[in-house]
Design an enzyme around this catalytic site. Structure first.
Site, mmCIF file in Angstrom:
data_model
loop_
_atom_site.group_PDB
_atom_site.id
_atom_site.type_symbol
_atom_site.label_atom_id
_atom_site.label_comp_id
_atom_site.label_asym_id
_atom_site.label_seq_id
_atom_site.Cartn_x
_atom_site.Cartn_y
_atom_site.Cartn_z
ATOM 1 N N LEU A 58 1.104 -1.373 0.014
ATOM 2 C CA LEU A 58 0.304 -0.206 0.299
ATOM 3 C C LEU A 58 1.234 1.388 0.026
ATOM 4 O O LEU A 58 0.872 2.152 1.105
ATOM 5 C CB LEU A 58 -1.109 0.105 1.465
ATOM 6 C CG LEU A 58 -2.213 -1.446 1.539
ATOM 7 C CD1 LEU A 58 -2.188 -1.102 2.971
ATOM 8 C CD2 LEU A 58 -2.788 -1.022 -0.106
ATOM 9 N N ALA A 59 1.360 1.571 -1.246
ATOM 10 C CA ALA A 59 2.405 2.373 -1.455
ATOM 11 C C ALA A 59 2.464 3.310 -2.939
ATOM 12 O O ALA A 59 2.931 2.768 -3.824
ATOM 13 C CB ALA A 59 3.616 2.202 -1.164
ATOM 14 N N GLU A 60 1.317 4.461 -2.890
ATOM 15 C CA GLU A 60 1.846 4.662 -4.496
ATOM 16 C C GLU A 60 2.868 5.187 -5.020
ATOM 17 O O GLU A 60 2.746 5.503 -6.133
ATOM 18 C CB GLU A 60 0.415 6.079 -4.115
ATOM 19 C CG GLU A 60 -1.055 5.501 -4.168
ATOM 20 C CD GLU A 60 -1.241 5.165 -2.919
ATOM 21 O OE1 GLU A 60 -2.407 3.941 -2.458
ATOM 22 O OE2 GLU A 60 -0.814 5.284 -1.777
ATOM 23 N N GLN A 82 -5.220 3.165 -6.879
ATOM 24 C CA GLN A 82 -6.998 2.836 -6.410
ATOM 25 C C GLN A 82 -8.131 3.690 -6.721
ATOM 26 O O GLN A 82 -8.838 3.165 -6.659
ATOM 27 C CB GLN A 82 -6.878 1.834 -5.221
ATOM 28 C CG GLN A 82 -7.683 0.661 -5.177
ATOM 29 C CD GLN A 82 -7.814 -0.217 -3.660
ATOM 30 O OE1 GLN A 82 -8.044 0.464 -2.397
ATOM 31 N NE2 GLN A 82 -7.294 -1.329 -3.837
ATOM 32 N N PHE A 83 -7.667 4.693 -6.552
ATOM 33 C CA PHE A 83 -8.920 5.812 -6.422
ATOM 34 C C PHE A 83 -7.514 7.154 -6.930
ATOM 35 O O PHE A 83 -6.439 7.489 -6.365
ATOM 36 C CB PHE A 83 -9.580 6.560 -5.093
ATOM 37 C CG PHE A 83 -10.314 5.405 -4.427
ATOM 38 C CD1 PHE A 83 -11.984 5.055 -5.061
ATOM 39 C CD2 PHE A 83 -9.950 4.209 -3.771
ATOM 40 C CE1 PHE A 83 -12.538 3.791 -5.069
ATOM 41 C CE2 PHE A 83 -10.934 2.817 -3.542
ATOM 42 C CZ PHE A 83 -12.039 3.530 -3.875
ATOM 43 N N PHE A 86 -5.557 9.553 -4.574
ATOM 44 C CA PHE A 86 -4.342 8.721 -4.243
ATOM 45 C C PHE A 86 -3.264 9.071 -5.018
ATOM 46 O O PHE A 86 -1.948 9.136 -4.443
ATOM 47 C CB PHE A 86 -4.421 7.310 -4.223
ATOM 48 C CG PHE A 86 -5.191 6.542 -3.120
ATOM 49 C CD1 PHE A 86 -5.957 7.239 -1.910
ATOM 50 C CD2 PHE A 86 -6.173 5.242 -2.985
ATOM 51 C CE1 PHE A 86 -7.378 7.057 -1.375
ATOM 52 C CE2 PHE A 86 -6.665 4.831 -2.091
ATOM 53 C CZ PHE A 86 -7.234 5.801 -0.729
ATOM 54 N N HIS A 129 -11.297 9.763 -2.124
ATOM 55 C CA HIS A 129 -12.264 8.602 -3.216
ATOM 56 C C HIS A 129 -12.877 8.750 -4.878
ATOM 57 O O HIS A 129 -12.923 8.420 -5.343
ATOM 58 C CB HIS A 129 -12.674 7.285 -3.002
ATOM 59 C CG HIS A 129 -12.511 6.687 -1.644
ATOM 60 N ND1 HIS A 129 -11.674 6.891 -0.145
ATOM 61 C CD2 HIS A 129 -12.129 5.398 -1.407
ATOM 62 C CE1 HIS A 129 -11.689 6.098 0.355
ATOM 63 N NE2 HIS A 129 -11.072 5.096 -0.381
#
Length: 325
Positions: A58-60, A82-83, A86, A129
């Site tokens: 979990l690390a854009e 994911q969105f 982010f 989101h």
């Protein structure tokens, strides 16, 4: 031809490109076994293996950094953020690195990266989101921003984006994922980047929109037709760069224009289109440029989003205001 939803069209495009080009890779949070939070990559890891479709931490910022390295070493990455909210975590990688690569290396290297990310309201998601953040990226030289409004274009534009050697931010509207369906070809086809499309012809006024607002603009045009107001509706499809030629040609015929976007009004795509019209096509108009956009506020919590997002009624009101000027 098969009837597919917006999300199914995207999955189809990804499947085709993974099969055709062994240098394509898909990665991001939960895109592997789970098939993504919206199932856009459903079944692709099973079909092509964990080396081609894989999960990341979990690390854009890590996802974007990995994309840069892969793009420079012969791969064609298709990362998923994911969105779109982010993307703030990787804005330096996108704007400061990917977008500058061709310039930095004097056209000897590039960043053939297609970043997929959902955006948009109407589905009652959590904070960060639903934001429409294209305004942050359309001013970045070297970066394309693509925002399809329907399944046919979603598939064709995604394939064109993946095959392109420049970085593309490919923004997919959340509400459209399963709310619209089209009959689309089963095999590979492309839709050209950087070209707007006249989706409905008319004579009295031009409505320019993109993403989810194309659907609203068409609904408004249908209602206005019952009052003998003929609207020409243009779908920008690519919002950076903008195809102004198609817009100018339309307003030479209608002499009136309304610009529609879901994002906040300030510093938006509509503002850039209005500026282009004012600079190069102002003599084609016989009324002010109308604009419909969300308020210049933070995106509201889910309970209030229905009154925040522009809707058909607002477009109709603005069209009538410009028609009656």
């Amino acid at each position: 031809m098969t009837k597919r939803s917006y999300i199914q069209a995207i999955t189809d495009a990804l499947d085709i490109m993974l099969k055709e080009d062994p240098k394509t890779l898909i990665f991001g949070e939960d895109v592997g076994k789970n098939g993504g939070v919206f199932r856009a990559t459903d079944g692709l890891q099973e079909k092509y293996g964990e080396d081609r479709v894989f999960d990341t931490p979990l690390a854009e910022s890590g996802i974007a950094g990995l994309s840069i390295g892969l793009g420079l070493t012969g791969w064609r990455p298709i990362p998923e953020i994911q969105f779109s909210g982010f993307t703030f975590e990787c804005i330096d990688s996108i704007a400061g690195q990917m977008a500058r690569m061709r310039f930095r290396f004097n056209n000897k290297k590039n960043s053939p990266i297609t970043i997929r990310s959902p955006y948009g309201g109407g589905t009652h998601t959590a904070e960060m989101h639903s934001d429409s953040l294209e305004n942050f990226f359309t001013g970045v030289p070297g970066l394309r921003v693509v925002m399809p409004s329907n399944p046919y274009d979603a598939k064709g534009l995604l394939i064109s984006s993946i095959e392109n050697n420049d970085p593309v931010l490919f923004l997919e509207n959340l509400k459209l994922y399963r709310s619209v369906k089209d009959d689309i070809p089963d095999g590979k086809y492309t839709v050209p980047l950087d070209q707007a499309k006249v989706v409905q012809e008319g004579n009295d006024i031009t409505i320019v929109a993109y993403g989810s607002q194309v659907q609203e603009a068409q609904k408004a045009a249908d209602d206005l037709a019952k009052e003998n107001i003929s609207c020409e509706v243009i779908d920008l499809r690519t919002v950076s760069p903008i195809d102004t030629e198609t817009i100018f040609k339309s307003i030479e015929k209608t002499h009136k224009v309304v610009l529609v976007q879901e994002a906040q009004k300030m510093a938006g795509v509509g503002g850039q289109v209005a500026s282009a019209i004012a600079e190069d096509a102002i003599l084609s108009l016989d009324a002010p440029i109308g604009r419909v956009a969300a308020p210049d506020t933070v995106y509201p919590f889910a309970q209030a989003e229905e009154v925040w997002i522009p809707r058909k009624a607002e477009i109709i009101d603005k069209v009538k205001e410009i028609i009656n000027y």
